[in-house]
Design a protein around this motif. Structure first.
Motif, PDB file in Angstrom:
ATOM      1  N   ARG A   1       0.864  -1.186   0.000  1.00  0.00           N
ATOM      2  CA  ARG A   1       0.000   0.000   0.000  1.00  0.00           C
ATOM      3  C   ARG A   1       0.894   1.228   0.000  1.00  0.00           C
ATOM      4  O   ARG A   1       1.629   1.464   0.953  1.00  0.00           O
ATOM      5  CB  ARG A   1      -0.897  -0.002   1.231  1.00  0.00           C
ATOM      6  CG  ARG A   1      -1.801   1.220   1.381  1.00  0.00           C
ATOM      7  CD  ARG A   1      -2.706   1.044   2.595  1.00  0.00           C
ATOM      8  NE  ARG A   1      -3.527   2.219   2.851  1.00  0.00           N
ATOM      9  CZ  ARG A   1      -3.182   3.213   3.664  1.00  0.00           C
ATOM     10  NH1 ARG A   1      -2.007   3.173   4.309  1.00  0.00           N
ATOM     11  NH2 ARG A   1      -3.978   4.256   3.837  1.00  0.00           N
ATOM     12  N   PRO A   2       0.855   2.047  -1.058  1.00  0.00           N
ATOM     13  CA  PRO A   2       1.745   3.208  -1.131  1.00  0.00           C
ATOM     14  C   PRO A   2       1.297   4.328  -0.194  1.00  0.00           C
ATOM     15  O   PRO A   2       0.160   4.332   0.303  1.00  0.00           O
ATOM     16  CB  PRO A   2       1.611   3.665  -2.596  1.00  0.00           C
ATOM     17  CG  PRO A   2       0.904   2.551  -3.304  1.00  0.00           C
ATOM     18  CD  PRO A   2       0.064   1.880  -2.275  1.00  0.00           C
TER      19      PRO A   2
ATOM     20  N   LEU B   1      -5.253   5.280  -7.032  1.00  0.00           N
ATOM     21  CA  LEU B   1      -5.622   4.115  -6.238  1.00  0.00           C
ATOM     22  C   LEU B   1      -6.561   4.504  -5.103  1.00  0.00           C
ATOM     23  O   LEU B   1      -6.477   5.611  -4.559  1.00  0.00           O
ATOM     24  CB  LEU B   1      -4.375   3.463  -5.646  1.00  0.00           C
ATOM     25  CG  LEU B   1      -3.362   2.870  -6.629  1.00  0.00           C
ATOM     26  CD1 LEU B   1      -2.117   2.391  -5.871  1.00  0.00           C
ATOM     27  CD2 LEU B   1      -3.973   1.720  -7.407  1.00  0.00           C
TER      28      LEU B   1
ATOM     29  N   ALA C   1      -0.022   8.117   0.771  1.00  0.00           N
ATOM     30  CA  ALA C   1      -1.203   8.786   0.223  1.00  0.00           C
ATOM     31  C   ALA C   1      -0.902   9.565  -1.050  1.00  0.00           C
ATOM     32  O   ALA C   1      -1.679   9.526  -2.010  1.00  0.00           O
ATOM     33  CB  ALA C   1      -1.816   9.706   1.276  1.00  0.00           C
TER      34      ALA C   1
ATOM     35  N   GLU D   1      -7.983   4.064  -1.113  1.00  0.00           N
ATOM     36  CA  GLU D   1      -7.204   4.109   0.134  1.00  0.00           C
ATOM     37  C   GLU D   1      -6.518   2.788   0.435  1.00  0.00           C
ATOM     38  O   GLU D   1      -5.409   2.763   0.970  1.00  0.00           O
ATOM     39  CB  GLU D   1      -8.112   4.514   1.297  1.00  0.00           C
ATOM     40  CG  GLU D   1      -7.354   4.722   2.595  1.00  0.00           C
ATOM     41  CD  GLU D   1      -8.226   5.285   3.692  1.00  0.00           C
ATOM     42  OE1 GLU D   1      -7.763   5.315   4.841  1.00  0.00           O
ATOM     43  OE2 GLU D   1      -9.369   5.686   3.406  1.00  0.00           O
ATOM     44  N   ASP D   2      -7.162   1.687   0.105  1.00  0.00           N
ATOM     45  CA  ASP D   2      -6.562   0.382   0.381  1.00  0.00           C
ATOM     46  C   ASP D   2      -5.911  -0.223  -0.863  1.00  0.00           C
ATOM     47  O   ASP D   2      -5.604  -1.418  -0.900  1.00  0.00           O
ATOM     48  CB  ASP D   2      -7.608  -0.586   0.922  1.00  0.00           C
ATOM     49  CG  ASP D   2      -8.781  -0.781  -0.045  1.00  0.00           C
ATOM     50  OD1 ASP D   2      -8.862  -0.026  -1.045  1.00  0.00           O
ATOM     51  OD2 ASP D   2      -9.604  -1.686   0.195  1.00  0.00           O
ATOM     52  N   GLY D   3      -5.669   0.601  -1.898  1.00  0.00           N
ATOM     53  CA  GLY D   3      -5.098   0.109  -3.140  1.00  0.00           C
ATOM     54  C   GLY D   3      -3.643  -0.309  -3.004  1.00  0.00           C
ATOM     55  O   GLY D   3      -2.916   0.179  -2.136  1.00  0.00           O
TER      56      GLY D   3
ATOM     57  N   TYR E   1       7.167   2.713  -7.053  1.00  0.00           N
ATOM     58  CA  TYR E   1       5.882   2.025  -7.130  1.00  0.00           C
ATOM     59  C   TYR E   1       5.425   1.941  -8.584  1.00  0.00           C
ATOM     60  O   TYR E   1       5.551   2.915  -9.338  1.00  0.00           O
ATOM     61  CB  TYR E   1       4.830   2.768  -6.302  1.00  0.00           C
ATOM     62  CG  TYR E   1       5.116   2.784  -4.815  1.00  0.00           C
ATOM     63  CD1 TYR E   1       4.606   1.805  -3.977  1.00  0.00           C
ATOM     64  CD2 TYR E   1       5.900   3.793  -4.252  1.00  0.00           C
ATOM     65  CE1 TYR E   1       4.865   1.816  -2.615  1.00  0.00           C
ATOM     66  CE2 TYR E   1       6.166   3.807  -2.886  1.00  0.00           C
ATOM     67  CZ  TYR E   1       5.647   2.818  -2.077  1.00  0.00           C
ATOM     68  OH  TYR E   1       5.913   2.834  -0.744  1.00  0.00           O
TER      69      TYR E   1
ATOM     70  N   ARG F   1      -0.550   7.138  -3.882  1.00  0.00           N
ATOM     71  CA  ARG F   1      -1.859   6.582  -4.250  1.00  0.00           C
ATOM     72  C   ARG F   1      -2.640   7.568  -5.096  1.00  0.00           C
ATOM     73  O   ARG F   1      -3.291   7.186  -6.079  1.00  0.00           O
ATOM     74  CB  ARG F   1      -2.665   6.218  -2.996  1.00  0.00           C
ATOM     75  CG  ARG F   1      -2.072   5.107  -2.156  1.00  0.00           C
ATOM     76  CD  ARG F   1      -3.128   4.497  -1.223  1.00  0.00           C
ATOM     77  NE  ARG F   1      -3.826   5.486  -0.418  1.00  0.00           N
ATOM     78  CZ  ARG F   1      -3.411   5.911   0.781  1.00  0.00           C
ATOM     79  NH1 ARG F   1      -2.265   5.455   1.283  1.00  0.00           N
ATOM     80  NH2 ARG F   1      -4.119   6.791   1.463  1.00  0.00           N
ATOM     81  N   THR F   2      -2.573   8.828  -4.733  1.00  0.00           N
ATOM     82  CA  THR F   2      -3.302   9.849  -5.483  1.00  0.00           C
ATOM     83  C   THR F   2      -2.825   9.906  -6.928  1.00  0.00           C
ATOM     84  O   THR F   2      -3.630   9.940  -7.866  1.00  0.00           O
ATOM     85  CB  THR F   2      -3.134  11.226  -4.819  1.00  0.00           C
ATOM     86  OG1 THR F   2      -3.688  11.190  -3.504  1.00  0.00           O
ATOM     87  CG2 THR F   2      -3.833  12.309  -5.622  1.00  0.00           C
TER      88      THR F   2
END
Length: 259
Positions: free
Chosen positions: A126-127, A137, A129, A139-141, A163, A132-133
């Motif tokens: 899980r990267p 992705l 935040a 929140e749990d991506g 990533y 992920r943005t």
């Protein structure tokens, strides 16, 4: 009887020895005090900063701990050869030529340094935040993480966490727990995702506990954190990397041409 006037309180809340070290550090890094030369004498520094001998010695010890200067008590303190390195981010984006190592390693070798990397972790993670943005992705991506630490002349200088979208990474050498010949730009190009644009967001931060330990930082100097987003054709994000460099070892060089 005359009462001595109280010294005005400095707006800089750091202790005096930290402020002295900061001023001297800046003069060393800017070349005002060049490599091989001696720092001003303790007597000179005491007068310049209105400080005690003990305070000056504490400041000098900080610089010694950072390996910017060498010397012993009662002897001249000498500035070491500059360890600060200039990084040109654009030079690392293109794939390496066939048979050549990752461009970061090649650049270091050209400067006369001995460089190597150590792979720390590979797996679906899980990267953070901000990563992920960028990857779009939830929140749990998850994304594929390849984490490594880079060394120059045996010293850890950069923590790298890259990533990759899972639809690109799965079933490729990116998931292997071994180094990638030529680095990720070369492999991504071979997979049909040639790097076309790299965008850096750079900030100075206080190091986390993990960063402090991984980079073997001598003091709580800031680190440079870079969030690097690499795009391929059609603006597809193919790699997002968090790079953390020891702030006293690096400066960044960006080259621009008029549009």
């Amino acid at each position: 009887m005359t009462v001595p006037k109280a010294q005005p309180e400095s707006p800089d809340r750091r202790s005096l020895h930290e402020r002295i070290a900061a001023d001297l550090r800046d003069e060393i890094m800017s070349g005002e005090i060049p490599p091989g030369s001696s720092l001003p004498s303790t007597a000179h520094l005491k007068a310049r900063f209105d400080a005690s001998n003990a305070t000056v010695q504490k400041a000098l010890q900080l610089l010694k701990d950072e390996r910017l200067v060498v010397g012993r008590a009662g002897a001249a303190v000498t500035v070491r050869e500059h360890r600060q390195r200039t990084v040109r981010p654009a030079s690392f984006m293109a794939p390496a030529s066939p048979g050549e190592p990752y461009r970061w390693l090649a650049e270091a070798a050209r400067s006369g340094a001995s460089a190597r990397s150590t792979l720390l972790d590979v797996g679906e993670r899980r990267p953070p935040a901000d990563v992920r943005t960028v990857l779009g992705l939830p929140e749990d991506g998850l994304a594929l993480l390849r984490s490594q630490i880079l060394f120059i002349d045996g010293e850890p200088v950069e923590l790298v966490e890259s990533y990759y979208p899972l639809d690109i990474a799965r079933g490729t050498p990116l998931t292997g727990r071994r180094k990638i010949p030529g680095g990720s730009p070369t492999l991504l190009a071979e997979l049909g995702y040639p790097p076309r644009l790299s965008v850096d967001r750079v900030s100075a931060r206080v190091p986390t506990q993990r960063q402090y330990e991984a980079l073997n930082l001598p003091t709580s100097l800031p680190v440079l954190r870079t969030l690097r987003v690499v795009h391929s054709d059609h603006e597809r994000v193919i790699e997002v990397t968090v790079l953390v460099k020891a702030g006293h070892l690096y400066e960044l060089q960006y080259e621009f041409t008029p549009e």
